[in-house]
Every structure is written in C-alpha cells, then in structure tokens.
Design an enzyme around this catalytic site. Structure first.
Site, short mmCIF file in Angstrom:
data_model
loop_
_atom_site.label_atom_id
_atom_site.label_comp_id
_atom_site.label_asym_id
_atom_site.label_seq_id
_atom_site.Cartn_x
_atom_site.Cartn_y
_atom_site.Cartn_z
N ASP A 134 0.76 -1.30 -0.17
CA ASP A 134 0.15 -0.02 -0.01
C ASP A 134 0.84 1.31 -0.05
O ASP A 134 0.58 2.22 -0.48
CB ASP A 134 -0.95 -0.04 1.10
CG ASP A 134 -2.21 -0.86 1.03
OD1 ASP A 134 -2.07 -1.82 0.38
OD2 ASP A 134 -3.26 -0.63 1.60
N CYS B 82 1.20 -7.98 5.27
CA CYS B 82 0.74 -6.72 5.11
C CYS B 82 -0.73 -6.42 4.96
O CYS B 82 -1.60 -7.37 4.86
CB CYS B 82 1.49 -6.08 4.07
SG CYS B 82 3.24 -5.83 4.48
N ASP B 83 -1.12 -5.46 4.54
CA ASP B 83 -2.32 -4.78 4.76
C ASP B 83 -3.64 -5.64 4.23
O ASP B 83 -4.71 -5.66 5.04
CB ASP B 83 -2.45 -3.24 4.19
CG ASP B 83 -1.52 -2.42 4.61
OD1 ASP B 83 -0.36 -2.74 5.06
OD2 ASP B 83 -2.08 -1.04 4.64
N LYS B 84 -3.50 -5.72 3.10
CA LYS B 84 -4.71 -6.67 2.57
C LYS B 84 -4.56 -8.08 2.39
O LYS B 84 -5.65 -8.86 2.07
CB LYS B 84 -5.01 -5.97 0.91
CG LYS B 84 -5.21 -4.58 0.96
CD LYS B 84 -6.38 -4.23 2.01
CE LYS B 84 -6.50 -2.70 1.95
NZ LYS B 84 -5.10 -1.99 2.55
N CYS C 82 5.30 -2.37 8.43
CA CYS C 82 5.88 -1.06 8.84
C CYS C 82 5.76 -0.78 10.07
O CYS C 82 4.59 -1.27 10.98
CB CYS C 82 5.12 0.12 8.00
SG CYS C 82 5.71 0.19 6.23
N GLU D 121 -6.77 4.79 -0.04
CA GLU D 121 -6.47 5.29 1.04
C GLU D 121 -5.88 6.73 0.94
O GLU D 121 -5.39 7.12 -0.03
CB GLU D 121 -5.31 4.75 1.64
CG GLU D 121 -5.54 3.30 2.18
CD GLU D 121 -4.44 2.51 2.99
OE1 GLU D 121 -3.28 2.78 2.82
OE2 GLU D 121 -4.59 1.35 3.40
N SER E 46 -4.80 5.25 5.39
CA SER E 46 -3.97 4.26 5.72
C SER E 46 -3.80 4.09 7.27
O SER E 46 -4.23 5.15 8.16
CB SER E 46 -2.32 4.76 5.42
OG SER E 46 -1.52 4.26 6.22
#
Length: 611
Positions: A81, A122-124, A195, A491, A517
């Site tokens: 992302d 990670c995000d998704k 992150c 985002e 985000s």
C-alpha cells in the site's frame, strides 16, 4: 468421523490419475491418507513486509511433515500500500483483498486440502486470508512475517525514531532541507517486516491473536528477531494437531468459525479500540464477519467504542512507541489481560492452542506469569542493523516494560483516555456511519466546525493542499473515492500527511468516503456511508457549506436546509452521482469490483443481491 477432504483425490481406483499427479509432486505411498495441508504463502520482492517470506513456507512445511501431515505450498499476490500510495495503483489495493480470498478458496477447494497455514503480513493479505479461512472453515493457523524495526536517525544532535509516515510528511515539508529529508527517507524503513507503527498490517496481525487464530506474539515479535522462527515452527505443528482433533476426534470446536465467533469478533474490536489501531480494521472485521456468518455490525462497533478505553498509543498516534515497544510491554496478550481485568473481554473464547482465552492470558501475560521463558520472549528487541533477512538477530532488552501506569501499555485506571482509540460517528452526512481514529486526534479539535472545501478525487485534494487552496478552518471533503466511486476505495495517507506538512494538522478536518492508511492521524474521518456514488449526502456538499463534527457525542452534521438538499439531490439524480471533471482511467477489472462493491459499513464486500 469427518472424512479427510483430500480423500476425494487420493482414495479409490477412479482417482489413479490424481494420485499419479500427487506422486509427481513428491508424495509417497504412505502419504496417501495423511491430511494434506495447504501452506498459503505471500512472498514477493515488491513488499518489505513479505520480502523475507520466501523460505518461511518450507520452514512450516517441514514441521507439518514431521508432525504427520503432507504440506503443499502455494502463493498469493500481495500489494504494498505504501508503494501503491498517491497514484492509480492504490485503486487496486482493497480489491486485492477479495481477490486473495478468492484465490485461496480456489486453490484449497480445487485440490481438496484438509487444512491450511496462512503466512501473511501486510495490509490486505491478512484480511484476505482471514476471509478465506472463515469461508472455507477448515483447520487453520495464522502466522505473519512480523513488524519492521523502527527507524532511527540523528537530527539536530538528537536521536529520533522514525517510520514510513515521517518520510512522507517531511518529504513534503517546505521547511525541511533536502539533506534532512533524504536522511529521514534513508532511515525510516531499515528492515524487512510490516511498517513499524500500529498501521493496518500490524493492527490486523494483532487482531488475529484476539480472534484466537494465531499464536501469542504473532502481532508484535519483530520480523528480524530469532524468536519469530519458533512461531512458524509451532504453526506447522499446531495445524496438524488441529487436523487430528477435527478429523479423528470429531472436535469441530477447532474450526475457524467456532473459534472466531461473535464473542471473538467483539474481543478483536475491543483490542483495536484499546490499542488505537487502524480504521481499516473496521472494514476488514466487517468483511470477515460476513464470511463467518457472524452478525457483527457497525452498531456493535459503536457500542464497544463507548465502553473500551485507549490503553496503548503507538505510532502514528505518538512517536514515543512503535511495535517493538508493544512487544517489550508484553504484546497483545498484555493488552488483552488489561481488558480482561477491566471486565471488557469475553475470556471464554477458544484459541488455536486449544486453550480458553483466559487460560492463554494467564500463561502469556507478563503481569500474571513468572515464567522466565515468557519474559525472555517479550524482551526480544531491535538490533538497529539494516537487513532484509528474517531471524537475523537475537538482541534483547534488559527488562520487560510492565509499567501499567506510565508505560507503553496501561491499565484501565491509567488509560491514555477513558474514551477508546476508535469511534463511529453518525448524522445526516453519514447515515450509515463513518469512522475516526480518536487516538490520533488532538484534544483541541475533538469538536470542530468549519467550511467545506470539496474535491472530487484524492489527486485534486493533494494539489489543493500543496497549492495553498486549503486553509485553516476548512473541512476537506474528498468524495467519489468509496468502493464504488473510486472504484477501489483509495487510502488518503498523502492528503492527511500533506496537511501536516503545511502546518494544518490541527487546523483542518478531512472527511471522505474513501479510507485511510493505518499511518493516518489527525481529524481524519473516513468510510463515510453511504458513499457519494451510492447516493450518500457527502455527494451533495458544496464549497462553503458548514460542517459540524462532535466526536464526544459521535455526531457529524451538514448544516444545510432540507429544502436545499432536496434540490441538490434532484440535480444529482439527473447527473447519475458521478464525479465532475475527474480524469481517471478505470480498468475493466476495477469496474467489475465497483459494480459489485457495497459501501464501507458493509465491509466493502460484494453485494450478493447482484449475483
């Protein structure tokens, strides 16, 4: 006794062809009849949170085979992302979640796998795999790649901690020199891993602990630390144990839907509120609950947000603490322990370890246990060495942080605020709700009234902010960026970061039907539902309209007369609720996503009524 799913392709003369192919993958005669366990990896060299996962699948596979299973690894896609941020690539991020869920279903069902280990980060990727796990409802253990170490650098003779968001903010700050900006950029992301703050990736990995689907420490132990290797080994062993309990002992309490029930979803949301997690987690929990056929809605989130205090503040809500500090303070088991002592947890839910949550907290909460091995595990710390290798260091803090009065994690008595870290607002601007991360909002702007300045896209908003069009007192409205309107629900990290770059972080609000985000902080309100493209009132806002935001009272209102709004709505009905003068290429794949997507209050999942 439940029959192994894999028997469909491994038993009987009619399956001779399938067995011949299984043999070509390395299976031996005595492997037929063992559970076939999918190792669902997400290695890619595009994403720092996944760059170190290449060998993790086989690490898990060997443990599965030692424990009596047959392991077969495959990979999913993974979008970064941060790299996709601020341009058309972000349109693909949220849709990739559903694509990941589908791809896992396709592979697991096509090959009749009996169970799976999901290696995400990670995000998704974590939410996509979570949706698949609850959809398939076969034995499953989650293990993630782990958080990145926080960056550090020396500026003005002072050592400061950094993360990705600092690089973005300072890169656009006209008062920061090119040299300092470059130094921050080089220092912000020093290692592999997700992150380093409580952004979306780490938030979701933490929530898998609360849901009961991952092992203690999964959300907080650093990607670089040698201790994380044991989580992968244990995941391989434990999934075979879950297979035995289900397929041999007929114990369906080990299945994902039995573990991640309504109470577990409430625990996960309570954790999210307590730790000031990413607002994206709301979207993903709503989507996962639908896959689990759990009745978990925005109303539940609103109720919990009024009960649960903020017990931990981590970047981006403060620069004092990052995920490595959460781990030192006892990780997610410590936060759950504090929630339990405050009677804010369902401690009778179950976990993949076969324990109740109460039993797991008693064993792993550093405030409760004297077990030196547990304390040693939570003393695992950063090395401060740039690397893309997992398990590459064994540094430890001298002590754990068990200070619940002034430390990283606090008790309810000494909470950062008795109001939780996330809140749902509603009003005429968001009849179906919207979300704000209250942990990242300065107390001076918890109530805010300002004039709207409207943008039809994120790109236009960025230009307006950096070009000086946005001024103190404005409510920046970014619309037609929802699941349908984007399509893809981008985002808005760049707009929120650039408001800070321009010195407007505490002087403006931002409202969008898009999302944020996990790195976002400030008065940033997202997931406005219904979205503009679905006829939401956000599509009727005009420049200069007064907007009232009242977080303590959970309210957001557009102060325009009903007669005027009715006239505007009639005009939009004629125009088809489309953005004006937006230049954006939308691929066929994204158009398909947008056609089926629901608004954020439903998790932006596909609308089944359209199928």
């Amino acid at each position: 006794m439940p029959k192994l799913r894999s028997a469909t392709s491994t038993q009987g003369r009619n399956m001779a062809g399938a067995r011949a192919l299984w043999r070509a993958t390395g299976m031996k005669e005595n492997d037929f009849g063992k559970p076939i366990i999918a190792v669902v990896n997400s290695f890619t060299q595009f994403v720092p949170g996944h760059v170190h996962l290449k060998d993790m699948g086989q690490l898990v596979a060997r443990e599965i085979e030692k424990a009596g299973g047959v392991a077969k690894e495959f990979n999913t896609i993974a979008v970064d992302d941060g790299i996709a941020m601020g341009h058309g690539g972000m349109l693909y991020s949220l849709p990739s979640r559903d694509l990941i869920a589908d791809s896992v279903e396709y592979m697991v069902n096509a090959h009749c796998a009996d169970a799976m280990v999901c290696i995400s980060n990670c995000d998704k990727i974590t939410p996509g795999m979570l949706m698949a796990a609850l959809r398939l409802n076969i034995p499953c253990v989650f293990v993630s790649g782990g958080p990145m170490e926080a960056g550090k650098t020396k500026l003005s003779d002072k050592i400061i901690k950094l993360d990705l968001v600092d690089a973005m903010i300072q890169g656009a700050n006209p008062n920061v020199s090119d040299e300092d900006s470059a130094q921050i950029e080089r220092s912000a992301c020093p290692t592999c891993g997700s992150c380093s703050g409580m952004f979306t990736a780490n938030s979701m990995n933490c929530l898998t602990e609360a849901l009961g689907l991952s092992l203690p420490g999964n959300g907080s132990c650093l990607a670089t630390h040698a201790d994380r290797k044991q989580l992968f080994l244990d995941a391989g062993k434990q999934v075979v144990e879950l297979c035995k309990r289900y397929y041999e002992q007929e114990d369906d309490s080990v299945l994902p839907r039995s573990i991640a029930n309504k109470k577990a979803f409430e625990n996960a949301m309570s954790l999210d509120i307590a730790m000031g997690g990413s607002t994206n987690t709301v979207l993903h929990l709503l989507a996962a609950a639908q896959e689990a056929e759990v009745d978990f809605t925005m109303a539940d989130i609103d109720r919990l947000s009024r009960q649960v205090p903020c017990l931990s503040k981590v970047a981006p809500n403060t620069q004092k603490y990052h995920m490595e500090d959460v781990h030192r303070a006892g990780g997610i088991m410590a936060i759950l322990g504090e929630l339990d002592r405050a009677n804010l947890l369902h401690n009778d839910t179950r976990t993949v370890l076969g324990m109740s949550l109460a039993e797991q907290i008693a064993k792993y909460d550093i405030v409760l246990t004297k077990d030196e091995a547990v304390h040693k595990f939570f003393r695992a710390g950063p090395a401060g060495i740039r690397t893309t290798e997992a398990f590459s260091q064994d540094c430890r803090w001298d002590t754990v942080d068990d200070d619940r009065e002034n430390g990283c994690i606090r008790s309810k008595t000494f909470a950062y605020s008795q109001d939780g870290g996330l809140a749902m607002l509603s009003g005429n601007l968001a009849m179906d709700g919207c979300i704000v991360k209250t942990a990242g909002v300065d107390e001076s702007i918890l109530k805010f009234t300002g004039d709207a300045i409207v943008f039809e896209s994120q790109e236009d908003a960025v230009a307006g902010i950096l070009g000086g069009k946005v001024q103190a007192g404005h409510v920046v409205v970014i619309r037609y960026e929802g699941p349908k309107g984007g399509p893809g629900m981008q985002e808005m990290l760049y707009p929120t970061s650039y408001l800070k770059s321009m010195g407007l972080g505490k002087a403006c609000a931002l409202l969008t039907d898009g999302r944020f985000s996990g790195g976002t902080s400030g008065l940033s309100i997202g997931h406005c539902s219904p979205e503009a493209a679905a006829g939401g009132l956000i599509g009727l806002v005009k420049d200069g309209d007064k907007i009232e935001i009242d977080i303590p009272n959970r309210s957001i209102q557009l102060c325009v007369a009903e007669e005027e709004l009715a006239q505007r709505r009639a005009e939009q009905d004629k125009l088809g609720w489309q953005p004006v003068n937006r230049q954006r290429e939308v691929s066929f794949a994204l158009k398909v996503y947008g056609h089926f997507a629901t608004s954020a209050d439903k998790g932006a999942v596909r609308d089944k009524t359209k199928i």
